[in-house]
Design a protein around this motif. Structure first.
Motif, mmCIF file in Angstrom:
data_model
loop_
_atom_site.group_PDB
_atom_site.id
_atom_site.type_symbol
_atom_site.label_atom_id
_atom_site.label_comp_id
_atom_site.label_asym_id
_atom_site.label_seq_id
_atom_site.Cartn_x
_atom_site.Cartn_y
_atom_site.Cartn_z
ATOM 1 N N ARG A 145 35.160 41.681 40.067
ATOM 2 C CA ARG A 145 36.178 42.731 40.055
ATOM 3 C C ARG A 145 36.082 43.549 41.332
ATOM 4 N N VAL A 146 37.238 43.834 41.933
ATOM 5 C CA VAL A 146 37.312 44.604 43.168
ATOM 6 C C VAL A 146 38.042 45.909 42.888
ATOM 7 N N LEU A 147 37.450 47.031 43.335
ATOM 8 C CA LEU A 147 38.029 48.364 43.166
ATOM 9 C C LEU A 147 38.357 48.659 41.705
ATOM 10 N N GLY A 148 37.334 48.560 40.880
ATOM 11 C CA GLY A 148 37.470 48.926 39.484
ATOM 12 C C GLY A 148 38.357 48.020 38.669
ATOM 13 N N GLY A 149 38.564 46.788 39.112
ATOM 14 C CA GLY A 149 39.389 45.849 38.360
ATOM 15 C C GLY A 149 40.823 45.779 38.852
ATOM 16 N N LEU A 150 41.112 46.452 39.971
ATOM 17 C CA LEU A 150 42.449 46.331 40.562
ATOM 18 C C LEU A 150 42.745 44.862 40.839
ATOM 19 N N PHE A 151 41.728 44.155 41.345
ATOM 20 C CA PHE A 151 41.804 42.705 41.523
ATOM 21 C C PHE A 151 40.657 42.096 40.730
ATOM 22 N N ARG B 283 48.203 36.453 37.922
ATOM 23 C CA ARG B 283 48.863 36.013 39.154
ATOM 24 C C ARG B 283 48.343 34.625 39.507
ATOM 25 N N SER B 284 49.191 33.855 40.160
ATOM 26 C CA SER B 284 48.740 32.548 40.627
ATOM 27 C C SER B 284 47.685 32.770 41.701
ATOM 28 N N PRO B 285 46.811 31.790 41.920
ATOM 29 C CA PRO B 285 45.784 31.952 42.952
ATOM 30 C C PRO B 285 46.364 32.334 44.314
ATOM 31 N N ALA B 286 47.443 31.665 44.698
ATOM 32 C CA ALA B 286 48.029 31.957 46.008
ATOM 33 C C ALA B 286 48.570 33.379 46.053
ATOM 34 N N ASP B 287 49.249 33.819 44.978
ATOM 35 C CA ASP B 287 49.819 35.168 44.948
ATOM 36 C C ASP B 287 48.721 36.233 44.917
ATOM 37 N N ALA B 288 47.654 35.965 44.165
ATOM 38 C CA ALA B 288 46.562 36.926 44.077
ATOM 39 C C ALA B 288 45.901 37.133 45.443
ATOM 40 N N LEU B 289 45.713 36.054 46.166
ATOM 41 C CA LEU B 289 45.098 36.159 47.486
ATOM 42 C C LEU B 289 46.027 36.835 48.480
ATOM 43 N N ALA B 290 47.317 36.537 48.360
ATOM 44 C CA ALA B 290 48.287 37.192 49.237
ATOM 45 C C ALA B 290 48.320 38.692 48.970
ATOM 46 N N ASP B 291 48.272 39.072 47.693
ATOM 47 C CA ASP B 291 48.250 40.494 47.339
ATOM 48 C C ASP B 291 46.996 41.170 47.888
ATOM 49 N N LEU B 292 45.863 40.473 47.785
ATOM 50 C CA LEU B 292 44.606 41.040 48.272
ATOM 51 C C LEU B 292 44.611 41.181 49.787
ATOM 52 N N GLU B 293 45.183 40.217 50.476
ATOM 53 C CA GLU B 293 45.297 40.298 51.937
ATOM 54 C C GLU B 293 46.142 41.501 52.336
ATOM 55 N N GLY B 294 47.267 41.693 51.649
ATOM 56 C CA GLY B 294 48.135 42.828 51.949
ATOM 57 C C GLY B 294 47.447 44.152 51.651
ATOM 58 N N PHE B 295 46.741 44.193 50.529
ATOM 59 C CA PHE B 295 46.027 45.412 50.163
ATOM 60 C C PHE B 295 44.937 45.719 51.182
ATOM 61 N N LYS B 296 44.240 44.696 51.644
ATOM 62 C CA LYS B 296 43.181 44.860 52.646
ATOM 63 C C LYS B 296 43.728 45.528 53.907
ATOM 64 N N ALA B 297 44.868 45.031 54.407
ATOM 65 C CA ALA B 297 45.448 45.589 55.626
ATOM 66 C C ALA B 297 45.815 47.060 55.440
ATOM 67 N N GLY B 298 46.428 47.380 54.295
ATOM 68 C CA GLY B 298 46.818 48.766 54.046
ATOM 69 C C GLY B 298 45.621 49.684 53.879
ATOM 70 N N LEU B 299 44.595 49.207 53.142
ATOM 71 C CA LEU B 299 43.407 50.023 52.905
ATOM 72 C C LEU B 299 42.669 50.313 54.204
ATOM 73 N N GLU B 300 42.485 49.307 55.034
ATOM 74 C CA GLU B 300 41.745 49.503 56.278
ATOM 75 C C GLU B 300 42.502 50.417 57.229
ATOM 76 N N GLN B 301 43.827 50.335 57.220
ATOM 77 C CA GLN B 301 44.611 51.218 58.073
ATOM 78 C C GLN B 301 44.541 52.660 57.573
ATOM 79 N N LEU B 302 44.620 52.849 56.255
ATOM 80 C CA LEU B 302 44.588 54.183 55.674
ATOM 81 C C LEU B 302 43.237 54.859 55.871
#
Length: 471
Positions: free
Chosen positions: A190-196, A231-250
């Motif tokens: 689980r990442v960030l309290g179960g967000l992912f 979420r499908s594996p591909a969608d879950a990873l895509a969501d995590l990639e997008g979240f990573k970019a936003g989190l690191e920028q913030l």
């Protein structure tokens, strides 16, 4: 069951012409494999304070196999908290309850037999050992081969949590193929309290060299959810990639980095990196915290003196504070890592050329005058010695007669190419120091994360620390 491979499985395979008998140039060489379940560390300068769940190491060198397994590894924290304190009182951690290292060495009798044991969290103060921390086992054979495995208790610090963690590593030499294999698995990540949430994550790597050579690695999982929604594996990873970019920028001023597993192939092996949350050299620290600390340096020095004068045991606390301030000051890091494996093999020649036979002619000794050796007179060297000061003898036990004519001494001619036999060191994995994970380790790691991040998860972590339970 559906399995998804993340960041692609790296495969490097090629035919090898090294094979054949030892006389044809094949070397037994060496191999190493390592795997972790979860770790939390503070790093500043050369200091590292933290703990690791489920650490397994295996390797062989030439004909010797070795392995190590720890359900809990607290690194240097036992040194800080388990020893006798400055006033003679016991340390925070009960030294008698520290989990033992399980190690196997093929050069020792019984190394091939299982030595599975259960590890427990160390007691606080004089208390007995706490709850179970998991299981560990290690074996080794003179094939050579080695194996180690762990089963760890759940680890949850809010940012990253992992349940049902297991590690297994093996190395062996078989049919002129050096092989190292490592696997780290879990029931849930689980990442960030179960967000992912990732179900049945698996980090795996294999390296081979010799008659057959390859390097493969992968990170995979069975299924995933985002905000509790499948979420499908591909969608879950895509969501995590997008979240990573936003989190690191913030959170860029805090130096926050969200690491996703990836495969790194090297010349000698392959590494599959862990899922990680890190704070690395935060700009806010160097731009704000460090200058502020510089302005109050005198007050801080006085505060340290007062603390030490009040209680010498505060020196340990100050050591941890110094590491934390190093991180907050922009010259260190905090890292929470889940999973990860690393394997390698090497075509190293550990053999020793045989000692050359001494030629018969070398047994004949010649004599050289001492004057040819640059010695004019030895008698002056003994003139100031009393009779009781001289007690020299040969290996035969015969006394040395100083009255004998020392005009010449026997000299044995040197033989070109003769050499002394070297002794190979026993193969080892680098031998970690004795250490465990315990409540104090989690407390230190939790304090560091709270101070560095200031996230809303603090209440949850402080609550766990207050209950003096390891996450």
């Amino acid at each position: 069951m559906l399995r998804a491979c993340f960041l692609a499985t790296a495969v490097v395979a090629f035919a090898s012409s090294i094979g054949g008998a030892s006389s044809d140039g094949f070397h037994t060489g060496d191999a190493q494999a390592s795997a972790d379940t979860f770790s939390l560390n503070l790093k500043a300068a050369n200091a590292t304070i933290g703990f690791t769940y489920g650490r397994s190491l295996a390797g062989y060198q030439d004909r010797t196999g070795t392995s190590e397994a720890r359900a809990l590894d607290l690194g240097v924290l036992p040194v800080l908290f388990a020893g006798e304190q400055c006033d003679g009182t016991p340390g925070l951690l009960n030294a008698d309850t520290l989990p033992k290292l399980t190690r196997a060495d093929s050069s020792e009798e019984g190394a091939a037999a299982s030595r599975r044991l259960q590890a427990f969290q160390p007691g606080i103060g004089g208390a007995p050992a706490g709850p179970s921390a998991g299981f560990q086992d290690a074996t080794a054979t003179p094939l050579p081969s080695s194996w180690a495995g762990t089963e760890s208790a759940p680890a949850d610090i809010g940012l990253i949590a992992i349940d049902g963690g297991r590690t297994e590593v093996t190395t062996q030499l078989k049919d002129q193929v050096r092989e190292a294999h490592a696997v780290s698995t879990a029931e849930q990540l689980r990442v960030l309290g179960g967000l992912f949430t990732f179900n049945k994550p698996r980090w795996e790597a294999t390296a081979q060299s010799g008659a057959r050579s390859s390097a493969t690695g992968s990170f995979s999982f069975a299924s995933a959810t985002v905000l509790g929604i499948p979420r499908s594996p591909a969608d879950a990873l895509a969501d995590l990639e997008g979240f990573k970019a936003g989190l690191e920028q913030l959170l860029a001023p805090l130096g926050v980095v969200l690491d996703l597993p990836k495969v790194e192939v090297r010349d000698d092996g392959v590494k599959v990196t862990p899922m990680g949350f890190r704070i690395v050299d935060p700009p806010f620290g160097s731009q704000v915290v460090l200058p502020f600390l510089g302005q109050i340096d005198t007050q801080v020095a006085q505060w340290r003196e007062d603390l030490l004068a009040r209680d010498c045991k505060n020196a340990t606390v100050l050591t941890v504070v110094d590491v934390l301030l190093g991180v907050l000051g922009g010259s260190g890091s905090v890292e929470a890592l889940a999973g990860g494996v690393d394997v390698s093999t090497h075509d190293t020649d550990y053999s020793i050329p045989p000692i050359e036979t001494l030629p018969e002619s070398a047994a004949v000794t010649d004599t050289l005058p001492l004057t040819d050796l640059g010695v004019d007179d030895l008698s002056s060297g003994y003139s100031d010695l009393g009779a009781g000061d001289l007690d020299a003898s040969y290996d035969t036990g015969a006394p040395l007669d100083l009255s004998t004519d020392l005009g010449s001494v026997p000299v044995t001619p040197s033989v070109a190419g003769a050499r002394e036999e070297a002794v190979l060191p026993t193969a080892s994995l680098g031998g970690m120091e004795e250490g465990t994970a315990g409540k104090a380790g989690v407390a230190v790691g939790t304090i560091a994360l709270l101070g560095a991040l200031g996230l809303s998860l603090g209440d949850r972590l402080v609550g766990r620390r207050a209950r003096r339970m390891i996450p």
